[in-house]
Design a protein around this motif. Structure first.
Motif, PDB file in Angstrom:
ATOM      1  N   GLY A 386     109.274  16.229   2.888  1.00 13.61           N
ATOM      2  CA  GLY A 386     108.346  15.327   2.206  1.00 13.61           C
ATOM      3  C   GLY A 386     106.922  15.560   2.635  1.00 13.61           C
ATOM      4  O   GLY A 386     105.996  15.567   1.810  1.00 13.61           O
ATOM      5  N   ASN A 387     106.711  15.766   3.937  1.00 15.53           N
ATOM      6  CA  ASN A 387     105.365  16.039   4.443  1.00 15.53           C
ATOM      7  C   ASN A 387     104.837  17.387   3.954  1.00 15.53           C
ATOM      8  O   ASN A 387     103.644  17.532   3.650  1.00 15.53           O
ATOM      9  N   LEU A 388     105.720  18.388   3.880  1.00 18.88           N
ATOM     10  CA  LEU A 388     105.289  19.702   3.395  1.00 18.88           C
ATOM     11  C   LEU A 388     104.862  19.628   1.933  1.00 18.88           C
ATOM     12  O   LEU A 388     103.857  20.249   1.533  1.00 18.88           O
ATOM     13  N   ALA A 389     105.608  18.890   1.111  1.00 24.69           N
ATOM     14  CA  ALA A 389     105.230  18.733  -0.291  1.00 24.69           C
ATOM     15  C   ALA A 389     103.864  18.058  -0.408  1.00 24.69           C
ATOM     16  O   ALA A 389     103.062  18.394  -1.283  1.00 24.69           O
ATOM     17  N   TYR A 390     103.608  17.106   0.487  1.00 19.16           N
ATOM     18  CA  TYR A 390     102.286  16.466   0.509  1.00 19.16           C
ATOM     19  C   TYR A 390     101.202  17.456   0.924  1.00 19.16           C
ATOM     20  O   TYR A 390     100.136  17.537   0.300  1.00 19.16           O
ATOM     21  N   ARG A 391     101.468  18.249   1.939  1.00 16.69           N
ATOM     22  CA  ARG A 391     100.431  19.139   2.484  1.00 16.69           C
ATOM     23  C   ARG A 391     100.065  20.263   1.530  1.00 16.69           C
ATOM     24  O   ARG A 391      98.898  20.642   1.443  1.00 16.69           O
ATOM     25  N   LEU A 396     108.592  21.133  -4.241  1.00 16.02           N
ATOM     26  CA  LEU A 396     109.243  22.217  -3.509  1.00 16.02           C
ATOM     27  C   LEU A 396     110.712  22.287  -3.893  1.00 16.02           C
ATOM     28  O   LEU A 396     111.324  21.289  -4.253  1.00 16.02           O
ATOM     29  N   LYS A 397     111.265  23.514  -3.789  1.00 20.72           N
ATOM     30  CA  LYS A 397     112.698  23.730  -3.945  1.00 20.72           C
ATOM     31  C   LYS A 397     113.245  24.223  -2.610  1.00 20.72           C
ATOM     32  O   LYS A 397     112.643  25.096  -1.979  1.00 20.72           O
ATOM     33  N   GLY A 407     110.369  30.434  -2.887  1.00 22.04           N
ATOM     34  CA  GLY A 407     109.214  30.922  -3.635  1.00 22.04           C
ATOM     35  C   GLY A 407     107.895  30.267  -3.291  1.00 22.04           C
ATOM     36  O   GLY A 407     107.026  30.152  -4.160  1.00 22.04           O
ATOM     37  N   ASP A 408     107.700  29.846  -2.049  1.00 23.64           N
ATOM     38  CA  ASP A 408     106.450  29.208  -1.665  1.00 23.64           C
ATOM     39  C   ASP A 408     106.076  29.659  -0.257  1.00 23.64           C
ATOM     40  O   ASP A 408     106.474  29.053   0.741  1.00 23.64           O
ATOM     41  N   LEU A 414     104.481  26.837   7.057  1.00 24.30           N
ATOM     42  CA  LEU A 414     104.326  25.585   7.805  1.00 24.30           C
ATOM     43  C   LEU A 414     105.643  25.079   8.378  1.00 24.30           C
ATOM     44  O   LEU A 414     105.673  24.009   9.001  1.00 24.30           O
ATOM     45  N   THR A 415     106.730  25.828   8.190  1.00 26.83           N
ATOM     46  CA  THR A 415     108.026  25.366   8.686  1.00 26.83           C
ATOM     47  C   THR A 415     108.259  25.742  10.146  1.00 26.83           C
ATOM     48  O   THR A 415     109.293  25.375  10.716  1.00 26.83           O
TER      49      THR A 415
END
Length: 429
Positions: A386-391, A396-397, A407-408, A414-415
Motif C-alpha cells: 500500500g505504501n509503495l503504491a502511494y510512493r 501495482l500488480k 513490470g514496475d 523500493l522493496t
C-alpha cells in the motif's frame, strides 16, 4: 477436506512441528524451565512489553539492551520491581547475541532495526519475539522468514490480536458460513496523531550510540525527529501508520478473509492535515487489495486527523457477506444480519499477555504460534505494498510466486536496501 481447510491444517502443522523442534533445541528452557529473555529497545512500546514478560512465571528478563545507556539502569530497576531480580544492562545488542545464557530476544526497537535484530538473533541460536511491522521493506521480511526456517527458531510477531479469545470467536463465525460469501473486508485506522514540526540537526546526546541506532538505515546527522517520535513518519526508519497501527487490523482482515497474497493494489493518499511538517508518510490513505482466488477485496482506510471513532472502534475491521456483516475491534465484535438486525454482540477486555504466553509456550513445549513470522510477513507485506503504491503514484500488480511487483522497476527498487557498513541485511541467509 476443502482447499482452505487443508491449507490451514498444513500451516498449523508446519508451525507446530517447527516449534517442537525449536523447543528441543533451546539453549536452556524446557517445558518446566523459565525462558531467559533480553529486551532490546526500552523506550515506548519496549517498556510495557518487557514488563509484561517479566511478570510471567514462564519467563525471566535477564538482560535489557538499548543504544541510549542513560536509560538502562532506570529500566532495569523497573523490571526488578516486577520480577524481583535485576537484569544486566547492555548497550550493543551484539554482546547479547554472544551470551549463551540468553534463550530469546524481544525486539521492540524502531522499525528499521526489526529485521536485522531478528536475523542476527536466529543466526545466534536465539528465539525471537519481534514487534510489528516486522520490517522496513519487503526484502527484509523475506530474509527474516528464511532465517527463522534455516535456524529452526521460534519467531513470534507482535500482532497480539491473534491471541485474543474474542477474535478467535469471530473467526469461527466467519468460517461457519453464517455471513454467506464474504466478498469484502475493511480495515481502518482513525485517530488523532500529533504533528512533527521540523527541527534542525543537532549534536548527538550524551550516552547515545548514534551509529548503532541508525543501523541498516542510511547514515544521517543526528536529528531529534529521527530519534524520537518522528522516526515513524520517515521512510528511512518507519512505515507510516499503515505499518505501525494499521498492520494490526490488516492482519485481522487478511486472517478473516483467509487469503495470502493480493494480485492488485491501488492507493489514494496524501498529506492533508500535516502539510508543511517533517513527516514524509501520508496522514490519509485509501488502499484496495484484490484477491481473485477468493473473489474478495480488502479495503484499508486511514485518517490521522480524526478525533472520533468509526463504527464504534478507533481501529477496527468489518467483514461484509451476502447474508450479514461483522464488525470487530479490540473491545469486542458485533454480528449484524438482514434488516440491520444485531443478532449477537460480544464485549472483551484486551490483553497482550496471551500472546506473550503463546511465544513462551512455543519455546517450552512446542505450542503452535498464533502469529509465526511467515504470517506476520504476509500481513506486513500489505502495508508495504500500500505504501509503495502511494510512493510511486500508480496501481501495482504483485506476483506471489516471485514475491515481486510486476513490470514496475521503480516500485521494485523500493522493496529492498542492502544496509550500511557492519549492519548489512544478508542477501543469502
Amino acid at each position: 477436506m476443502s482447499q482452505a481447510t487443508r491449507r490451514e491444517f498444513l500451516a498449523s502443522a508446519t508451525v507446530a512441528g517447527a516449534a517442537m523442534a525449536l523447543g528441543s533445541r533451546s539453549a536452556k528452557a524446557g517445558p518446566n524451565e523459565r525462558v531467559n529473555l533480553c529486551v532490546i529497545g526500552v523506550r515506548g512500546r519496549g517498556s510495557s512489553v518487557g514488563k509484561g514478560f517479566a511478570g510471567l512465571p514462564e519467563a525471566q528478563v535477564t538482560h535489557v539492551c538499548d543504544v541510549n545507556e542513560l536509560l538502562l539502569d532506570g529500566y532495569a530497576k523497573q523490571i526488578a520491581e516486577v520480577q524481583k531480580t535485576t537484569p544486566k544492562t547492555v548497550q550493543d545488542l551484539r554482546r547479547v547475541l554472544d551470551d549463551k545464557s540468553v534463550d530469546a530476544i524481544v525486539v521492540t526497537t524502531p522499525d528499521h532495526w526489526h529485521a536485522l535484530a531478528t536475523i542476527w538473533g536466529c543466526q545466534a541460536g536465539k528465539h525471537v519475539y519481534v514487534e510489528k511491522p516486522i520490517s522496513n521493506n519487503i526484502f527484509e521480511g523475506r530474509q527474516m522468514v528464511a532465517a527463522a526456517r534455516k535456524h529452526n527458531r521460534v519467531v513470534q510477531v507482535g500482532t497480539q490480536s491473534r491471541s485474543a479469545p474474542h477474535y478467535g470467536e469471530m473467526i469461527k463465525i466467519l468460517r461457519s458460513g453464517r455471513l454467506g460469501h464474504v466478498h469484502m473486508a475493511k480495515a481502518w485506522n482513525s485517530q488523532l496523531r500529533r504533528r512533527v514540526p521540523a527541527v534542525p540537526d543537532s549534536a548527538v546526546p550524551a550516552g547515545l550510540d548514534w551509529n548503532i541506532w541508525q543501523g541498516p538505515a542510511p547514515e544521517h546527522a543526528f536529528n531529534a525527529n529521527r530519534f524520537s517520535y518522528g522516526w515513524r513518519w520517515l521512510w528511512d526508519y518507519g512505515t507510516g501508520d499503515m505499518g505501525n497501527d494499521g498492520v494490526h487490523d490488516l492482519d485481522i482482515a487478511r486472517w478473516g478473509l483467509d487469503v495470502d497474497f493480493p494480485t492488485e493494489i491501488q492507493c489514494t493518499g496524501d498529506k492533508l492535515a500535516f502539510a508543511g511538517d517533517s513527516q514524509e508518510t501520508p496522514d490519509t490513505q485509501f488502499v484496495t487489495f484484490r484477491f481473485p482466488q477468493k473473489e474478495a477485496v480488502l479495503v484499508y482506510e486511514q485518517r490521522l486527523w480524526s478525533p472520533y471513532f468509526q463504527e464504534g472502534y478507533e481501529n477496527g475491521v468489518a467483514f461484509y457477506g451476502t447474508e450479514g456483516y461483522l464488525l470487530a475491534g479490540r473491545a469486542g465484535w458485533k454480528l449484524v444480519e438482514k434488516r440491520n438486525k444485531v443478532v449477537e454482540e460480544k464485549s472483551a477486555q484486551f490483553s497482550d499477555i496471551p500472546h506473550f504466553k503463546n511465544f513462551l509456550n512455543g519455546i517450552r513445549s512446542g505450542e503452535a504460534l498464533n502469529c509465526d513470522i511467515e504470517e506476520g510477513y504476509r500481513s506486513t507485506l500489505l502495508a508495504h505494498l500500500g505504501n509503495l503504491a502511494y510512493r510511486v503514484g500508480r496501481p501495482l500488480k504483485f506476483d506471489a510466486k516471485t514475491q515481486s511487483i510486476v513490470g514496475d522497476d521503480e516500485a521494485n527498487a523500493l522493496t529492498k536496501r542492502l544496509g550500511r557498513k557492519e549492519f548489512l541485511i544478508p542477501e543469502v541467509i
